[in-house]
Design a protein around this motif. Structure first.
Motif, PDB file in Angstrom:
ATOM      1  N   MET A   1       6.406 -46.502  56.366  1.00 47.96           N
ATOM      2  CA  MET A   1       6.096 -46.008  57.682  1.00 47.96           C
ATOM      3  C   MET A   1       7.240 -45.108  58.152  1.00 47.96           C
ATOM      4  SD  MET A   1       5.060 -48.132  61.138  1.00 47.96           S
ATOM      5  CE  MET A   1       4.271 -49.373  60.158  1.00 47.96           C
ATOM      6  N   GLU A   2       6.878 -43.968  58.703  1.00 44.83           N
ATOM      7  CA  GLU A   2       7.893 -43.058  59.218  1.00 44.83           C
ATOM      8  C   GLU A   2       8.601 -43.690  60.404  1.00 44.83           C
ATOM      9  OE1 GLU A   2       6.782 -39.022  60.137  1.00 44.83           O
ATOM     10  OE2 GLU A   2       5.181 -39.120  58.657  1.00 44.83           O
ATOM     11  N   GLU A   3       9.916 -43.491  60.450  1.00 47.68           N
ATOM     12  CA  GLU A   3      10.701 -44.083  61.525  1.00 47.68           C
ATOM     13  C   GLU A   3      10.308 -43.529  62.894  1.00 47.68           C
ATOM     14  OE1 GLU A   3      15.312 -44.432  62.064  1.00 47.68           O
ATOM     15  OE2 GLU A   3      14.728 -44.818  59.991  1.00 47.68           O
ATOM     16  N   ASN A   4      10.002 -42.245  62.974  1.00 52.73           N
ATOM     17  CA  ASN A   4       9.689 -41.605  64.252  1.00 52.73           C
ATOM     18  C   ASN A   4       8.192 -41.496  64.512  1.00 52.73           C
ATOM     19  OD1 ASN A   4      12.407 -41.265  64.171  1.00 52.73           O
ATOM     20  ND2 ASN A   4      12.369 -39.047  64.013  1.00 52.73           N
ATOM     21  N   ALA A   5       7.379 -42.161  63.714  1.00 52.69           N
ATOM     22  CA  ALA A   5       5.930 -42.034  63.855  1.00 52.69           C
ATOM     23  C   ALA A   5       5.476 -42.570  65.206  1.00 52.69           C
ATOM     24  CB  ALA A   5       5.233 -42.781  62.731  1.00 52.69           C
ATOM     25  N   SER A   6       4.666 -41.771  65.898  1.00 45.65           N
ATOM     26  CA  SER A   6       4.167 -42.215  67.198  1.00 45.65           C
ATOM     27  C   SER A   6       3.098 -43.281  67.008  1.00 45.65           C
ATOM     28  CB  SER A   6       3.592 -41.030  67.981  1.00 45.65           C
ATOM     29  OG  SER A   6       2.454 -40.520  67.331  1.00 45.65           O
ATOM     30  N   LEU A   7       2.979 -44.111  68.003  1.00 44.27           N
ATOM     31  CA  LEU A   7       1.993 -45.177  68.005  1.00 44.27           C
ATOM     32  C   LEU A   7       0.596 -44.575  68.117  1.00 44.27           C
ATOM     33  CD1 LEU A   7       1.316 -48.257  68.332  1.00 44.27           C
ATOM     34  CD2 LEU A   7       1.557 -47.887  70.804  1.00 44.27           C
ATOM     35  N   LEU A   8      -0.317 -45.055  67.290  1.00 42.86           N
ATOM     36  CA  LEU A   8      -1.727 -44.697  67.400  1.00 42.86           C
ATOM     37  C   LEU A   8      -2.407 -45.824  68.153  1.00 42.86           C
ATOM     38  CD1 LEU A   8      -4.269 -43.023  66.743  1.00 42.86           C
ATOM     39  CD2 LEU A   8      -4.402 -44.285  64.566  1.00 42.86           C
ATOM     40  N   VAL A   9      -2.994 -45.515  69.292  1.00 39.86           N
ATOM     41  CA  VAL A   9      -3.708 -46.501  70.101  1.00 39.86           C
ATOM     42  C   VAL A   9      -5.191 -46.177  70.000  1.00 39.86           C
ATOM     43  CG1 VAL A   9      -4.022 -47.497  72.397  1.00 39.86           C
ATOM     44  CG2 VAL A   9      -1.753 -46.688  71.682  1.00 39.86           C
TER      45      VAL A   9
ATOM     46  N   ALA B   1      -4.424 -40.773  82.597  1.00 35.76           N
ATOM     47  CA  ALA B   1      -3.487 -40.850  83.721  1.00 35.76           C
ATOM     48  C   ALA B   1      -2.389 -41.880  83.492  1.00 35.76           C
ATOM     49  CB  ALA B   1      -4.253 -41.182  85.003  1.00 35.76           C
ATOM     50  N   ASP B   2      -2.764 -43.043  82.952  1.00 40.81           N
ATOM     51  CA  ASP B   2      -1.831 -44.176  82.868  1.00 40.81           C
ATOM     52  C   ASP B   2      -1.293 -44.459  81.482  1.00 40.81           C
ATOM     53  OD1 ASP B   2      -2.490 -44.480  85.541  1.00 40.81           O
ATOM     54  OD2 ASP B   2      -3.885 -46.136  85.178  1.00 40.81           O
ATOM     55  N   GLY B   3      -1.910 -43.903  80.437  1.00 41.39           N
ATOM     56  CA  GLY B   3      -1.503 -44.241  79.075  1.00 41.39           C
ATOM     57  C   GLY B   3      -1.760 -45.713  78.811  1.00 41.39           C
ATOM     58  N   VAL B   4      -0.869 -46.330  78.064  1.00 38.58           N
ATOM     59  CA  VAL B   4      -0.978 -47.750  77.757  1.00 38.58           C
ATOM     60  C   VAL B   4       0.192 -48.441  78.443  1.00 38.58           C
ATOM     61  CG1 VAL B   4      -1.108 -49.481  75.941  1.00 38.58           C
ATOM     62  CG2 VAL B   4      -2.092 -47.213  75.565  1.00 38.58           C
ATOM     63  N   PRO B   5      -0.075 -49.095  79.574  1.00 34.95           N
ATOM     64  CA  PRO B   5       1.008 -49.750  80.308  1.00 34.95           C
ATOM     65  C   PRO B   5       1.811 -50.699  79.419  1.00 34.95           C
ATOM     66  CG  PRO B   5      -1.010 -49.755  81.592  1.00 34.95           C
ATOM     67  CD  PRO B   5      -1.362 -49.264  80.212  1.00 34.95           C
ATOM     68  N   GLY B   6       3.119 -50.672  79.599  1.00 41.46           N
ATOM     69  CA  GLY B   6       3.986 -51.562  78.831  1.00 41.46           C
ATOM     70  C   GLY B   6       4.389 -51.020  77.473  1.00 41.46           C
ATOM     71  N   ARG B   7       3.921 -49.842  77.126  1.00 39.10           N
ATOM     72  CA  ARG B   7       4.270 -49.232  75.841  1.00 39.10           C
ATOM     73  C   ARG B   7       5.099 -47.991  76.094  1.00 39.10           C
ATOM     74  NH1 ARG B   7       2.725 -52.319  71.265  1.00 39.10           N
ATOM     75  NH2 ARG B   7       1.340 -53.845  72.189  1.00 39.10           N
ATOM     76  N   ALA B   8       6.333 -48.031  75.655  1.00 35.23           N
ATOM     77  CA  ALA B   8       7.204 -46.872  75.823  1.00 35.23           C
ATOM     78  C   ALA B   8       7.106 -45.988  74.584  1.00 35.23           C
ATOM     79  CB  ALA B   8       8.636 -47.340  76.028  1.00 35.23           C
ATOM     80  N   GLY B   9       7.502 -44.767  74.735  1.00 32.88           N
ATOM     81  CA  GLY B   9       7.538 -43.855  73.592  1.00 32.88           C
ATOM     82  C   GLY B   9       6.236 -43.114  73.421  1.00 32.88           C
ATOM     83  N   PRO B  10       6.240 -42.197  72.480  1.00 34.15           N
ATOM     84  CA  PRO B  10       5.058 -41.360  72.270  1.00 34.15           C
ATOM     85  C   PRO B  10       3.900 -42.165  71.695  1.00 34.15           C
ATOM     86  CG  PRO B  10       6.683 -40.940  70.562  1.00 34.15           C
ATOM     87  CD  PRO B  10       7.317 -41.888  71.538  1.00 34.15           C
ATOM     88  N   ALA B  11       2.708 -41.823  72.143  1.00 36.28           N
ATOM     89  CA  ALA B  11       1.504 -42.482  71.632  1.00 36.28           C
ATOM     90  C   ALA B  11       0.367 -41.469  71.588  1.00 36.28           C
ATOM     91  CB  ALA B  11       1.123 -43.660  72.513  1.00 36.28           C
ATOM     92  N   GLU B  12      -0.463 -41.608  70.585  1.00 41.71           N
ATOM     93  CA  GLU B  12      -1.705 -40.845  70.483  1.00 41.71           C
ATOM     94  C   GLU B  12      -2.819 -41.820  70.827  1.00 41.71           C
ATOM     95  OE1 GLU B  12      -4.523 -38.543  67.213  1.00 41.71           O
ATOM     96  OE2 GLU B  12      -2.684 -39.500  66.545  1.00 41.71           O
TER      97      GLU B  12
ATOM     98  N   VAL C   1      -6.005 -37.864  75.675  1.00 39.27           N
ATOM     99  CA  VAL C   1      -6.960 -38.808  75.085  1.00 39.27           C
ATOM    100  C   VAL C   1      -7.955 -38.044  74.220  1.00 39.27           C
ATOM    101  CG1 VAL C   1      -8.729 -40.568  75.494  1.00 39.27           C
ATOM    102  CG2 VAL C   1      -6.793 -40.368  77.070  1.00 39.27           C
ATOM    103  N   ARG C   2      -7.939 -38.361  72.927  1.00 38.55           N
ATOM    104  CA  ARG C   2      -8.937 -37.805  72.010  1.00 38.55           C
ATOM    105  C   ARG C   2     -10.117 -38.766  71.983  1.00 38.55           C
ATOM    106  NH1 ARG C   2      -6.623 -37.941  66.860  1.00 38.55           N
ATOM    107  NH2 ARG C   2      -8.092 -39.401  65.946  1.00 38.55           N
ATOM    108  N   VAL C   3     -11.308 -38.251  72.227  1.00 40.57           N
ATOM    109  CA  VAL C   3     -12.505 -39.078  72.199  1.00 40.57           C
ATOM    110  C   VAL C   3     -13.248 -38.799  70.900  1.00 40.57           C
ATOM    111  CG1 VAL C   3     -14.685 -39.652  73.343  1.00 40.57           C
ATOM    112  CG2 VAL C   3     -12.680 -39.006  74.711  1.00 40.57           C
ATOM    113  N   GLU C   4     -13.588 -39.870  70.195  1.00 38.75           N
ATOM    114  CA  GLU C   4     -14.364 -39.745  68.969  1.00 38.75           C
ATOM    115  C   GLU C   4     -15.665 -40.504  69.130  1.00 38.75           C
ATOM    116  OE1 GLU C   4     -12.687 -40.231  65.160  1.00 38.75           O
ATOM    117  OE2 GLU C   4     -10.868 -39.115  65.636  1.00 38.75           O
ATOM    118  N   SER C   5     -16.781 -39.796  68.907  1.00 42.46           N
ATOM    119  CA  SER C   5     -18.096 -40.426  68.940  1.00 42.46           C
ATOM    120  C   SER C   5     -18.386 -40.993  67.562  1.00 42.46           C
ATOM    121  CB  SER C   5     -19.172 -39.401  69.314  1.00 42.46           C
ATOM    122  OG  SER C   5     -18.990 -38.959  70.640  1.00 42.46           O
ATOM    123  N   ALA C   6     -18.550 -42.308  67.498  1.00 42.36           N
ATOM    124  CA  ALA C   6     -18.832 -42.961  66.218  1.00 42.36           C
ATOM    125  C   ALA C   6     -20.220 -42.526  65.750  1.00 42.36           C
ATOM    126  CB  ALA C   6     -18.770 -44.471  66.365  1.00 42.36           C
TER     127      ALA C   6
END
Length: 125
Positions: A1-9, A41-52, A70-75
């Motif tokens: 895992m990359e050290e600087n990899a952003s969190l995927l939510v 607007a709010d991202g993921v509360p309680g999660r610091a750092g970059p996230a996708e 926010v990227r929206v994907e239609s399943a």
């Protein structure tokens, strides 16, 4: 895992929207849009750092558009299967958080190394 990899939510829209009985069933598309806008607007509360943030929609919510943040994907079929596919693609490359209360989905994604959190993480109620 990359050290600087952003969190995927990855957010299970149907499960999160369905976690609060606020009339969402009358307008599933609108409910998914409201969730998308709250995430933007709010991202993921309680999660610091970059996230996708990826919001996975299905059924009547298909066609909800992506917005900045926010990227929206239609399943194309099952939302759960699409979420598992997204987690599998990211596995090992970056940390992944899946937001859902679905027990079966939680089991499937944790087997791939994802962390899981419940709907209240992004939708207090």
């Amino acid at each position: 895992m990359e050290e600087n990899a952003s969190l995927l939510v990855v957010v299970d829209a149907a499960n999160v929207v369905g976690s609060v009985p606020d009339g969402w069933w009358r307008d599933r598309h609108g409910a998914a849009e409201r969730l998308r806008d709250r995430l933007a607007a709010d991202g993921v509360p309680g999660r610091a750092g970059p996230a996708e943030v990826v919001l996975v929609v299905e059924g009547a919510a298909r066609g909800v558009e992506s917005v900045t943040g926010v990227r929206v994907e239609s399943a194309p079929g099952s939302g759960d299967d699409h979420i598992v596919e997204l987690v599998a693609r990211a596995a090992g490359d970056r940390p992944v958080l899946v937001v859902t209360a679905d027990r079966g989905l939680r089991r499937r994604v944790t087997e791939l190394g994802a962390e899981v959190a419940g709907p209240r993480t992004v939708r207090p109620g």
